[in-house]
Design a protein around this motif. Structure first.
Motif: not given
Ligand SMILES: [Zn+2]
Length: 263
Positions: A24, A101-102
């Motif tokens: 991230r 999402p990831e």
């Protein structure tokens, strides 16, 4: 087999929790790789004889490795080529975009046959990435397949490849061996000699610190033109930084291979 791939994918967020956090915000990782002495890692993790075995094993199915430039290929050609190659090698192959999402943190994985009692090992490649990244993921996973017999079995039998995880590859002979093949495919010997011909104190212990601005510029041009990596604004900033981390990792590893093993 598709069910097993789905099951393994479902465990990825848990298995890669630390890597996903790094993914991230990749700036720290990028800086770590930029400063890292790759020659020291290479020398302590893969001896010259290990390296020769890794390369000669791979050359049996990849005769042009380190001799001919790997060119970017289209998505459909990639799937065809990869499928043909994996069928010849008796590997189950799945390529699909990994949503979630990831999802983009994961590049792919390799599952060893012996630990999971599978008929055939599995290569999974996340095709949500851009084509150049997809090709290098495939090279990495194929690298596991071609070198797995040279090393002891992995604890879990599943080798995940997370985008931000390159520094960890430098501590693990299994991961580093697979990455060596990616570096040799991306930067064959004559290209590597041109790119990394910067002044070098060969008389001292060879160290590969930071790439100079000039070499960095050349490597980036090469990655864009020949490896199909797009660092342009079409991708979110953190994703571009992760691709940049990958570019630095494979370029510095290639540099180290040249400096330390004259390969
Ligand atoms: Zn791996």
């Amino acid at each position: 087999m598709a069910r097993l791939v789905a099951e393994i994918l479902a465990t990825a967020p848990e298995q890669g929790r630390a890597q996903i956090i790094a993914w991230r915000s990749p700036v720290k990782e990028l800086e770590r790789l930029a400063q890292h002495d790759y020659v020291r890692s290479l020398r302590s993790i893969l001896s010259y004889s290990d390296l020769r075995r890794v390369v000669s094993n791979a050359a049996t199915v990849w005769p042009n490795l380190n001799h001919r430039q790997l060119n970017p290929i289209t998505r459909s050609k990639f799937t065809r080529t990869a499928l043909k190659m994996t069928q010849t090698l008796q590997v189950h192959f799945q390529a699909s975009p990994y949503q979630g999402p990831e999802g983009m943190a994961l590049r792919g994985f390799y599952v060893e046959r012996r630990r999971r009692m599978l008929k055939r090992p599995i290569i999974y490649v996340n095709t949500a990435h851009q084509p150049g990244a997809v090709s290098s993921t495939f090279c990495h996973e194929l690298g596991h397949h071609l070198t797995s017999r040279l090393f002891g079995a992995h604890r879990e039998g599943v080798h995940f490849f997370f985008d931000a995880d390159y520094a960890e590859h430098l501590n693990d002979p299994i991961e580093l061996a697979a990455d060596v093949l990616v570096s040799l495919a991306g930067y064959p010997e004559d290209i590597a000699r041109q790119l990394f011909s910067a002044p070098w104190d060969w008389g001292l212990v060879a160290r590969t610190g930071r790439l100079s601005a000039e070499v960095f510029g050349k490597v980036r041009k090469h990655a864009e033109a020949h490896l199909g990596i797009d660092f342009g604004a079409n991708w979110p900033a953190h994703q571009r930084l992760n691709y940049l981390a990958g570019m630095i990792h494979y370029a510095k590893l290639r540099w180290a291979l040249l400096a330390e093993y004259d390969l």
